[in-house]
Design an enzyme around this catalytic site. Structure first.
Site, PDB file in Angstrom:
ATOM      1  N   CYS A   2      57.853  -5.540  -8.382  1.00 33.79           N
ATOM      2  CA  CYS A   2      58.857  -4.730  -8.312  1.00 33.79           C
ATOM      3  C   CYS A   2      60.085  -5.095  -7.268  1.00 33.79           C
ATOM      4  O   CYS A   2      59.556  -5.800  -6.198  1.00 33.79           O
ATOM      5  CB  CYS A   2      58.388  -3.348  -7.875  1.00 33.79           C
ATOM      6  SG  CYS A   2      57.146  -2.768  -9.103  1.00 33.79           S
ATOM      7  N   ARG A  27      61.377 -11.924  -9.589  1.00 31.20           N
ATOM      8  CA  ARG A  27      60.085 -11.538  -9.109  1.00 31.20           C
ATOM      9  C   ARG A  27      59.240 -11.085 -10.590  1.00 31.20           C
ATOM     10  O   ARG A  27      58.300 -10.763 -10.335  1.00 31.20           O
ATOM     11  CB  ARG A  27      60.208 -10.297  -8.210  1.00 31.20           C
ATOM     12  CG  ARG A  27      60.912 -10.766  -6.911  1.00 31.20           C
ATOM     13  CD  ARG A  27      61.384  -9.560  -6.096  1.00 31.20           C
ATOM     14  NE  ARG A  27      60.303  -8.878  -5.940  1.00 31.20           N
ATOM     15  CZ  ARG A  27      59.767  -8.610  -4.530  1.00 31.20           C
ATOM     16  NH1 ARG A  27      60.222  -9.512  -3.707  1.00 31.20           N
ATOM     17  NH2 ARG A  27      58.863  -7.851  -4.173  1.00 31.20           N
ATOM     18  N   TRP A  74      57.855  -3.548 -12.199  1.00 26.24           N
ATOM     19  CA  TRP A  74      56.703  -4.410 -12.995  1.00 26.24           C
ATOM     20  C   TRP A  74      55.788  -3.357 -13.091  1.00 26.24           C
ATOM     21  O   TRP A  74      54.816  -3.172 -12.373  1.00 26.24           O
ATOM     22  CB  TRP A  74      56.455  -5.621 -11.992  1.00 26.24           C
ATOM     23  CG  TRP A  74      55.448  -6.833 -12.679  1.00 26.24           C
ATOM     24  CD1 TRP A  74      55.852  -7.442 -13.757  1.00 26.24           C
ATOM     25  CD2 TRP A  74      53.903  -7.004 -12.356  1.00 26.24           C
ATOM     26  NE1 TRP A  74      54.529  -8.361 -13.962  1.00 26.24           N
ATOM     27  CE2 TRP A  74      53.560  -7.895 -13.304  1.00 26.24           C
ATOM     28  CE3 TRP A  74      53.093  -6.221 -11.664  1.00 26.24           C
ATOM     29  CZ2 TRP A  74      52.221  -8.354 -13.148  1.00 26.24           C
ATOM     30  CZ3 TRP A  74      51.945  -6.841 -11.603  1.00 26.24           C
ATOM     31  CH2 TRP A  74      51.464  -7.600 -12.361  1.00 26.24           C
ATOM     32  N   ASN A 100      57.566   0.444  -4.442  1.00 28.16           N
ATOM     33  CA  ASN A 100      56.904  -0.785  -4.662  1.00 28.16           C
ATOM     34  C   ASN A 100      55.455  -0.372  -4.169  1.00 28.16           C
ATOM     35  O   ASN A 100      55.467   0.237  -3.026  1.00 28.16           O
ATOM     36  CB  ASN A 100      57.389  -2.025  -3.983  1.00 28.16           C
ATOM     37  CG  ASN A 100      58.593  -2.656  -4.618  1.00 28.16           C
ATOM     38  OD1 ASN A 100      59.146  -2.041  -5.892  1.00 28.16           O
ATOM     39  ND2 ASN A 100      59.183  -3.635  -4.177  1.00 28.16           N
ATOM     40  N   GLY A 101      54.331  -0.803  -4.924  1.00 35.86           N
ATOM     41  CA  GLY A 101      53.023  -0.532  -4.418  1.00 35.86           C
ATOM     42  C   GLY A 101      52.367   0.240  -5.274  1.00 35.86           C
ATOM     43  O   GLY A 101      52.418   0.455  -6.489  1.00 35.86           O
ATOM     44  N   GLU A 481      45.982 -27.754 -10.805  1.00 35.51           N
ATOM     45  CA  GLU A 481      47.317 -27.293 -10.657  1.00 35.51           C
ATOM     46  C   GLU A 481      48.315 -27.849 -12.137  1.00 35.51           C
ATOM     47  O   GLU A 481      48.976 -26.972 -12.287  1.00 35.51           O
ATOM     48  CB  GLU A 481      48.057 -27.966  -9.553  1.00 35.51           C
ATOM     49  CG  GLU A 481      49.501 -27.589  -9.383  1.00 35.51           C
ATOM     50  CD  GLU A 481      49.812 -26.133  -9.214  1.00 35.51           C
ATOM     51  OE1 GLU A 481      48.815 -25.362  -9.139  1.00 35.51           O
ATOM     52  OE2 GLU A 481      51.118 -25.857  -9.299  1.00 35.51           O
ATOM     53  N   LYS A 485      50.223 -25.166 -14.373  1.00 32.64           N
ATOM     54  CA  LYS A 485      51.472 -24.914 -14.841  1.00 32.64           C
ATOM     55  C   LYS A 485      51.806 -25.064 -16.151  1.00 32.64           C
ATOM     56  O   LYS A 485      52.700 -24.484 -16.859  1.00 32.64           O
ATOM     57  CB  LYS A 485      52.121 -26.556 -14.120  1.00 32.64           C
ATOM     58  CG  LYS A 485      52.350 -26.446 -12.623  1.00 32.64           C
ATOM     59  CD  LYS A 485      53.454 -25.850 -12.141  1.00 32.64           C
ATOM     60  CE  LYS A 485      53.287 -24.516 -11.613  1.00 32.64           C
ATOM     61  NZ  LYS A 485      52.356 -24.048 -10.830  1.00 32.64           N
ATOM     62  N   GLU A 488      50.968 -21.606 -17.633  1.00 34.62           N
ATOM     63  CA  GLU A 488      51.678 -20.231 -17.037  1.00 34.62           C
ATOM     64  C   GLU A 488      53.026 -20.179 -17.702  1.00 34.62           C
ATOM     65  O   GLU A 488      53.734 -19.171 -17.677  1.00 34.62           O
ATOM     66  CB  GLU A 488      51.682 -19.974 -15.719  1.00 34.62           C
ATOM     67  CG  GLU A 488      52.192 -21.120 -15.009  1.00 34.62           C
ATOM     68  CD  GLU A 488      52.266 -20.898 -13.279  1.00 34.62           C
ATOM     69  OE1 GLU A 488      52.175 -19.745 -12.889  1.00 34.62           O
ATOM     70  OE2 GLU A 488      52.317 -21.567 -12.718  1.00 34.62           O
ATOM     71  N   HIS A 504      29.475 -33.208 -18.534  1.00 33.22           N
ATOM     72  CA  HIS A 504      28.548 -31.879 -18.424  1.00 33.22           C
ATOM     73  C   HIS A 504      29.000 -31.009 -19.407  1.00 33.22           C
ATOM     74  O   HIS A 504      28.829 -29.676 -18.945  1.00 33.22           O
ATOM     75  CB  HIS A 504      28.301 -31.693 -17.021  1.00 33.22           C
ATOM     76  CG  HIS A 504      27.874 -32.727 -16.187  1.00 33.22           C
ATOM     77  ND1 HIS A 504      26.425 -33.227 -16.386  1.00 33.22           N
ATOM     78  CD2 HIS A 504      28.413 -33.403 -15.347  1.00 33.22           C
ATOM     79  CE1 HIS A 504      26.457 -34.427 -15.565  1.00 33.22           C
ATOM     80  NE2 HIS A 504      27.554 -34.388 -15.036  1.00 33.22           N
ATOM     81  N   LYS A 603      56.487 -13.278  -9.748  1.00 38.01           N
ATOM     82  CA  LYS A 603      56.531 -14.107  -8.615  1.00 38.01           C
ATOM     83  C   LYS A 603      55.530 -14.220  -7.362  1.00 38.01           C
ATOM     84  O   LYS A 603      54.997 -14.848  -6.859  1.00 38.01           O
ATOM     85  CB  LYS A 603      58.007 -14.484  -8.022  1.00 38.01           C
ATOM     86  CG  LYS A 603      58.198 -15.395  -7.045  1.00 38.01           C
ATOM     87  CD  LYS A 603      57.689 -16.771  -7.726  1.00 38.01           C
ATOM     88  CE  LYS A 603      57.861 -17.845  -6.691  1.00 38.01           C
ATOM     89  NZ  LYS A 603      57.256 -19.252  -7.008  1.00 38.01           N
TER      90      LYS A 603
HETATM   91  C1  AGP Z   1      51.986 -20.308  -9.115  1.00 36.46           C
HETATM   92  O1  AGP Z   1      52.623 -21.078 -10.205  1.00 36.46           O
HETATM   93  C2  AGP Z   1      51.642 -18.877  -9.738  1.00 36.46           C
HETATM   94  N1  AGP Z   1      53.036 -18.265  -9.824  1.00 36.46           N
HETATM   95  C3  AGP Z   1      50.715 -18.221  -8.899  1.00 36.46           C
HETATM   96  O2  AGP Z   1      49.275 -18.711  -9.300  1.00 36.46           O
HETATM   97  C4  AGP Z   1      50.893 -18.159  -7.334  1.00 36.46           C
HETATM   98  O3  AGP Z   1      50.570 -19.414  -6.861  1.00 36.46           O
HETATM   99  C5  AGP Z   1      49.942 -17.262  -6.687  1.00 36.46           C
HETATM  100  O4  AGP Z   1      50.119 -15.840  -7.362  1.00 36.46           O
HETATM  101  C6  AGP Z   1      49.860 -17.212  -5.027  1.00 36.46           C
HETATM  102  O5  AGP Z   1      51.117 -16.838  -4.858  1.00 36.46           O
HETATM  103  P1  AGP Z   1      51.538 -17.077  -3.338  1.00 36.46           P
HETATM  104  O6  AGP Z   1      51.507 -18.339  -2.796  1.00 36.46           O
HETATM  105  O7  AGP Z   1      52.908 -16.312  -2.815  1.00 36.46           O
HETATM  106  O8  AGP Z   1      50.438 -16.246  -2.618  1.00 36.46           O
END
Ligand code: AGP
Length: 608
Positions: A2, A27, A74, A100-101, A481, A485, A488, A504, A603
């Protein structure tokens, strides 16, 4: 996550609120709304949809007034509908609130409010707050907000308007970031600086328990004991221009290509050539404290957790300290056994990830000293840590983290160098590493030059439904990683695995339809990775290899090669990740995915 924006000043509020919401779109959200004090009361417009649609609605039916609040939601409690969108009002329509929260005792509060005769009309936890304020005692809005919040269990960042106190915004914070923007004769409130930096770079970060009162005459901040305090005014260290696309089709692509600059900015002022050391003044670690460290536990989520896995190799190699890397969400629920001399390192781009923040608090409670490796200045994790390293990568708008990841790797290497030089790493080795770090930005630029070859592969593999990413040693986390990528932003199922581990189990997945991406720079484990490639090849797998420029040993074995420049083995992840970032991006574009705002993702995940 949010987003909150508020404005009070001489100008019309609605355009400023809408522009602020647009800056917070990155966000992730699914509904939006705003409320303005229009001289006769509170006028609200909200909908399930994008900020652009909200702007169109306001254009059709303008909201007039110089004081207002706005929100992008959100959804956590309640579907993303117009009814559940913020701002929320009380029964009498004299209040408007954005939040927010998470209100953890919302159900209890709902029961209490219903028995007290309140009509709650949404499925949200937030709505309980505005009705609590409606019936709270107090002569001023800030007194009523404080009284209401005493009943709340959970986290909040809120902004509130009252028709009986025109020209005033009350903001409050506990566990969800809220800052004030201090302009010339005007004031802002926001959940992050992106929403206000176009108007002012002077910000005040609220602390947990704070309540702020904003009017055209200025602001007051009251701590949790209702005592007025004079908070520090900080300066945002980046420009509003960094929030623009600058000709790129997506923020993610812009940020991938910013990495020569962002890596340079992470290094800036921190390389000590003559001493072969790093300058990390923000660590707040004295030499004798460095010597006493017996164990490091890295706490993070997602991409930041992958950076932590690289950091383990780097710190153990340079400083000889055993390192554990924990998912923050898992760590905080285990009985933490921290021997004396334990150091916790929280890695977070946003500095607001709830799981990482709570893990940091758990590590401190168990007796650890805590460092934060964070990109967003003034964020909660940065402010709660005992010291740390700011990444200085600039705002990262794309939901998929890219430049923050490579800056995290660089910051972890600087940390390893700093600790190592206080624990026996000799100056000559330090100087060599300083030279290799200083060369990185140019090498990153060379790795980006592989974009055309990556686009060709993206066209070939855009229709795939699965992918396997494999790597060894310091490049195993890069395989993770690269898979994340792809997952997501293109929604293709992809898994990262240690290359040797493929035998394995996952090897059963290998066939001509499964692209297998090997992260295989020429390093001490290269020959072992080649053996794994041969195992894949023998089963008809299609191999994409990320390897070192000039390395001809894979000809005839792999189907496609992407090349990166040579560097020190410990630094190869900064380079090998680049083609994988590009590959995920170009495949997602070819699949028509919303690259900067992938479905379901936010985000910064500020809820647990
Ligand atoms: C990464 O591409 C993702 N958006 C997500 O995994 C992110 O890295 C994770 O939520 C941690 O976020 P932060 O680094 O702001 O703590």
């Amino acid at each position: 996550m949010c987003g909150i924006v508020g404005y009070v000043g001489p100008r019309e509020a609605a355009p400023i609120l809408l522009e602020g919401l647009a800056r917070l779109e990155y966000r992730g959200y699914d509904s939006a709304g705003l409320s303005v004090l229009n001289g006769h009361g509170i006028e609200t417009c909200k909908l399930a949809g994008r900020v652009a649609a909200l702007g169109a609605a306001v254009a059709r039916a303008p909201l007039r007034g110089a004081c207002g609040i706005a929100h992008t939601r959100w959804a956590t409690h309640g579907a993303p509908t117009e009814r559940n969108a913020h701002p929320h009002g009380d029964c009498a329509g004299t209040l408007a609130l954005v939040h927010n929260g998470i209100i953890e005792n919302a159900d209890v509060l709902r029961g209490y409010l219903a028995r007290a005769g309140h009509q709650l009309v949404t499925d949200t936890d937030t709505e309980t707050l505005v009705h609590l304020i409606e019936e709270a005692p107090g002569d001023t809005l800030e007194e009523r907000v404080r009284a209401a919040l005493h009943h709340v269990v959970g986290t909040y960042g809120v902004a509130v308007l009252s028709a009986s106190e025109p020209g005033k915004i009350v903001a409050a914070r506990r566990g969800s970031p809220v800052l004030l923007g201090v302009g010339e004769g005007e004031l802002f409130v926001a959940s992050d600086a992106s929403a206000v930096v176009a108007h002012t770079r002077s910000v005040v970060y609220l602390e947990d328990g704070d309540i702020a009162v904003l009017t055209r005459d200025g602001y007051r901040v009251l701590d949790e004991h209702a005592r007025e305090r004079q908070p520090q005014v900080d300066a945002v260290d980046w420009e509003v221009g960094e929030l623009e696309l600058d000709g790129f089709p997506h923020f993610m692509l812009k940020e991938i290509h910013e990495q020569p600059t962002s890596v340079r900015n992470t290094l800036r002022g921190r390389l000590l050539w003559r001493e072969g050391d790093a300058r990390l003044n923000g660590l707040n670690l004295q030499p004798n404290e460095c010597e006493r460290i017996r164990r490091i536990v890295i706490l993070a989520c997602g991409t930041s957790w992958h950076a932590g896995l690289v950091g383990r190799h780097v710190i153990e190699e340079l400083a000889g300290i055993p390192v554990e890397v924990e998912y923050a969400s898992e760590y905080r629920y285990r009985r933490s056994v921290q021997p004396p001399g334990a150091l916790a390192v929280a890695i977070s781009q946003s500095g607001e990830t709830a799981d990482t923040l709570e893990a940091l608090r758990a590590a401190r409670a168990a007796g650890s000293r805590v460092l934060g490796l964070v990109n967003v200045v003034g964020s909660t994790i940065a402010r709660e840590a005992d010291g740390g390293i700011y990444l200085h990568a600039g705002p990262e708008i794309g939901v998929a983290s890219t430049k923050a990841f490579t800056s995290q790797l660089v910051a972890l290497t600087l940390l390893g160098l700093y600790l190592g030089r206080r624990r026996g790493l000799d100056a000559a080795a330090g100087r060599r590493l300083v030279e290799q770090l200083d060369a990185l930005p140019e090498l990153v630029a060379q790795a980006l030059a592989e974009d055309a070859a990556v686009q060709d592969l993206a066209t070939r593999f855009a229709a795939t439904s699965n992918a396997l990413y494999l790597g060894r040693g310091v490049n195993y986390p890069v395989a993770l990683e690269g898979a994340l990528k792809l997952k997501e932003i293109s929604y293709i199922h992809a898994e990262g695995y240690p290359a040797a581990e493929m035998k394995h189990g996952p090897i059963a997945l290998i066939d001509e339809n499964m692209p297998v991406v090997f992260v295989a720079p020429r390093d001490p484990v290269f020959s072992k990775v080649v053996s794994n490639m041969q195992e894949v090849k023998a089963r008809g797998g299609r191999i994409i290899a990320v390897t070192t420029q000039g390395n001809d040993d894979l000809r005839g074995l792999v189907d496609h090669e992407l090349r990166v420049p040579a560097t020190a083995p410990l630094l190869t992840p900064v380079l090998t990740v680049i083609p994988l970032q590009l590959l995920a991006y170009h495949i997602a574009v070819r699949r028509g995915c919303d690259v900067d705002r992938p479905r379901n993702l936010a985000k910064s995940v500020t809820v647990e």
